[in-house]
Write a protein that holds these residues in place. Structure first.
Motif, mmCIF file in Angstrom:
data_model
loop_
_atom_site.group_PDB
_atom_site.id
_atom_site.type_symbol
_atom_site.label_atom_id
_atom_site.label_comp_id
_atom_site.label_asym_id
_atom_site.label_seq_id
_atom_site.Cartn_x
_atom_site.Cartn_y
_atom_site.Cartn_z
ATOM 1 N N THR A 1 47.509 33.668 33.889
ATOM 2 C CA THR A 1 46.936 34.958 33.524
ATOM 3 C C THR A 1 48.042 35.996 33.336
ATOM 4 O OG1 THR A 1 44.871 34.423 34.628
ATOM 5 C CG2 THR A 1 45.311 36.753 34.248
ATOM 6 N N ASP B 1 43.474 32.978 28.891
ATOM 7 C CA ASP B 1 44.317 32.942 30.098
ATOM 8 C C ASP B 1 44.083 31.709 30.961
ATOM 9 O OD1 ASP B 1 41.817 33.569 31.275
ATOM 10 O OD2 ASP B 1 42.837 34.573 32.932
ATOM 11 N N ASP B 2 43.189 30.781 30.526
ATOM 12 C CA ASP B 2 42.903 29.662 31.440
ATOM 13 C C ASP B 2 42.615 28.333 30.752
ATOM 14 O OD1 ASP B 2 42.652 29.076 34.315
ATOM 15 O OD2 ASP B 2 40.565 28.615 33.871
ATOM 16 N N PHE C 1 38.884 35.407 34.626
ATOM 17 C CA PHE C 1 38.551 35.250 36.039
ATOM 18 C C PHE C 1 39.898 35.146 36.744
ATOM 19 C CE2 PHE C 1 36.906 32.577 39.663
ATOM 20 C CZ PHE C 1 35.995 33.495 40.144
ATOM 21 N N GLY C 2 40.509 36.313 36.984
ATOM 22 C CA GLY C 2 41.917 36.330 37.374
ATOM 23 C C GLY C 2 42.132 36.513 38.861
ATOM 24 N N ARG D 1 39.332 37.453 43.294
ATOM 25 C CA ARG D 1 39.372 37.425 41.827
ATOM 26 C C ARG D 1 38.717 38.641 41.198
ATOM 27 N NH1 ARG D 1 41.619 32.465 39.279
ATOM 28 N NH2 ARG D 1 42.186 31.254 41.111
HETATM 29 MN MN MN Z 1 44.160 32.823 35.804
#
Ligand code: MN
Ligand code: GTP
Ligand code: MN
Length: 609
Positions: free
Chosen positions: A279, A298-299, A321-322, A391
């Motif tokens: 991320t 990002d995933d 979902f960081g 998160r």
């Molecule tokens: Mn991530």
């Protein structure tokens, strides 16, 4: 933390003309016995009703609208904070197809156990039906799913993370779409006068994929990776099986667009294990002048060979979902801008007295806050304010550097793939693979120290092939073979170049040798220059690493000695890896492609091991 039993009660049930969905929903309702069935539309009104109800039930705390509009704080049960790998199963018909890296149980046996668990498990609750699509609704063959869940938290999170709702359902009806049925229950029926709690869950947990049936059953957890079934369960575990059968790749990768000062444009995908920097890299703010990063994902990346022979990637998700801790203005300013806009859910972070969220590593440490466990917290507290795997869940469209190509269902042609992990020693800052097969070897032997993203001990080095160890939906040996086959079946010149990075190497004092974050743009620059035939490299036993002068270190606060340490290939350290890699490969027996043994033999020979 008990709460009143107010249940989200929303609107009228809007049934569907899709017979397959209808039949499945009826079957699940019959088994699980919910009080109500709600067909999710994805509308703003529905969001408002859902979030209001979640606030009323104590699951959500509404944040101060001046700080984070339309945003909410949630605290999980302290036992339900991460993916549960030991409770995750690949129930292939044949145990061989599950392979040595996954848990297996016979599908019939698993269905019997879980059917018992599901029986009556939604009593007293609302059963939500969430039609969703991973990737674009306008894709050549849209990847549909339907999640049934008894968690309003899951519905709210799914609305952020995936394209879902009425327009998806209408399209499924029009085309009579096949879909991945994904059943989720927190496993806490409200029976015998039992009061609801703010985070219902069950000590018994099962996260189960049935690869042949393309079906997901999840029980007992409300946590993201276990409960938002479009993400890890569908877009990685089930999709990896589809990808194997159909000749594409479903990978745990970020996607970014990089533009040089001269206007050279490259698309880069990167696979790092959970909580190892995807991320952060995806939203990188470059420290070197004139370079620009734009985000696509990002995933997760789904990659297919296009008509022109290049490998095209799309991000199947709709939100981030960081990991919250460590995210701040310096490490990830673009994530900060994304969440500032609001419309987000924060789970297991601290709540400040003025109705905002806070976590370790964020600026402006509050004098007092309420910890994720609901306890008083001050900077002097012995405990963390936020769970290490807390998160933020936020819409991707709010990202200020979202690349416009994100909306293109065809995706973007990938120029380079980076593999990387968290290693204190041994692995240099960046290494270029000689070719696709060597790159596959790098990915297959990727190693990383474990993090808080999964339940279990933290900091133990384990092999995490392509950062997919918890996500490969079939035999990992076959998965390596699939990667090798993609290389064989396609024009090598058009495939991405493969690199291996390590931002996490330490000096003798235990400090990071490389400053990381925005400074990683220097490594991306070297990667681009290598592809353009510009930057120099030295050939080492493990691949090509930068000559000290070839990495742009202008303005970097690092001594030559430190840089040399970050780039060093220590033959003795690498010799020590050989028995571990050998032992790793032996796990796969006949399923390991022979060329990977050949790669290992080559490495041994070059090391003199
Ligand atoms: Mn991530
Ligand atoms: P998942 O979302 O779980 O798949 O993980 P992720 O790969 O997206 O991890 P993320 O980017 O959220 O990084 C998590 C942790 O890595 C945080 O603690 C970051 O501070 C740390 N991190 C990220 N990039 C760097 C870096 O370049 N250097 C160092 N030292 N730490 C980093
Ligand atoms: Mn991940």
């Amino acid at each position: 933390m008990t709460a009143d039993t107010t249940q989200p009660h929303i609107g009228q049930s809007a049934a569907t003309t899709h017979e397959g969905i209808l039949a499945w929903v009826d079957e699940v309702a019959e088994l699980t016995q919910p009080d109500r069935v709600h067909w999710c539309t994805g509308s703003d009104e529905e969001w408002t009703e859902l979030t209001d109800a979640l606030v009323a039930s104590g699951t959500f705390t509404r944040l101060n609208a001046d700080k984070k509009p339309n945003s909410f704080h949630a605290a999980s049960d302290p036992t339900d904070v991460a993916r549960v790998e030991d409770r995750t199963f690949i129930c292939s018909v044949d145990e061989k197809d599950c392979g040595p890296t996954n848990n297996w149980m016979d599908p019939q046996e698993m269905k019997a156990i879980m059917t018992d668990l599901y029986r009556g498990c939604m009593r007293g609750r609302t059963m939500y039906v969430v039609p969703f699509v991973m990737g674009h609704l306008e894709a050549d063959s849209p990847m549909f799913g339907v999640e049934i869940t008894d968690s309003a938290y899951v519905v709210a999170s799914m609305r952020v993370m995936a394209r879902m709702g009425s327009n998806v359902l209408r399209r499924m009806e029009e085309v009579g779409a096949t879909f991945v049925p994904a059943l989720h229950s927190v496993g806490m029926p409200l029976v015998d006068g039992r009061a609801d709690v703010s985070w219902p869950c069950n000590d018994t947990k099962y996260i189960v994929q049935f690869p042949e049936e393309r079906m997901i059953w999840s029980f007992g957890s409300g946590y993201g990776g276990n409960a938002l079934l479009g993400k890890k369960c569908y877009a990685l575990r089930i999709a990896s099986v589809m990808a194997r059968d159909e000749g594409w790749l479903a990978e745990h990768m970020l996607i970014l667009k990089l533009t040089s000062p001269e206007g050279v444009r490259k698309y880069i995908a990167a696979a790092f294990p959970s909580a190892c920097g995807k991320t952060n890299l995806a939203m990188l703010a470059p420290t070197i002048p004139g370079w620009k990063v734009e985000t696509l994902g990002d995933d997760i990346a789904w990659m297919r060979i296009g008509d022109d022979g290049r490998l095209y990637a799309v991000n199947p998700e709709f939100g981030f979902f960081g990991v919250a801790p460590g995210t701040n203005e310096l490490t990830n300013p673009n994530a900060m801008r994304t969440i500032d806009i609001g419309n987000s859910v924060f789970t297991n972070v601290a709540l400040t007295d003025d109705g905002d969220v806070w976590w370790e590593g964020l600026e402006n440490t509050p004098a007092h806050a309420t910890s994720w466990k609901g306890e008083d917290w001050t900077p002097d507290s012995d405990e963390l304010s936020s769970h290490p795997n807390s998160r933020y869940c936020t819409p991707i469209k709010q990202c200020p550097i979202l690349a416009p190509e994100y909306d293109d269902p065809r995706g973007v042609p990938i120029d380079a793939i980076l593999f990387g992990g968290r290693r204190k020693t041994t692995v240099p800052l960046v290494t270029e693979a000689r070719d696709w097969t060597h790159g596959t070897f790098m990915g297959a032997t990727l190693s990383s120290e474990t993090t808080a993203a999964a339940v279990g001990q933290v900091g133990v080095v384990r092999r995490d092939p392509m950062a997919m160890l918890p996500f490969i939906g079939y035999n990992a040996g076959d998965y390596f073979n699939h990667w090798i086959t993609v290389g064989k079946d396609n024009d090598a010149a058009k495939l991405p170049k493969i690199f291996y990075v390590n931002w996490f190497r330490r000096d003798e004092d235990g400090g990071f040798l490389w400053p990381g974050f925005g400074e990683n743009s220097r490594v991306l620059k070297w990667v681009v220059e290598r592809m353009e035939g510009q930057a120099e490299a030295v050939e080492t036993p493990i691949g090509y690493v930068p000559t000290p002068g070839s990495l742009d270190t202008d303005g970097l606060d690092m001594t030559e000695e430190e840089l040399a340490q970050a780039l060093a290939v220590d033959v003795e350290e690498w010799k020590a890896e050989i028995p571990q890699i050998t032992e790793w490969f032996e796990k796969f027996g006949e399923n390991l492609p022979a060329v990977l043994w050949t790669e290992l033999d080559g490495l041994k020979a070059r090391l003199g091991a």
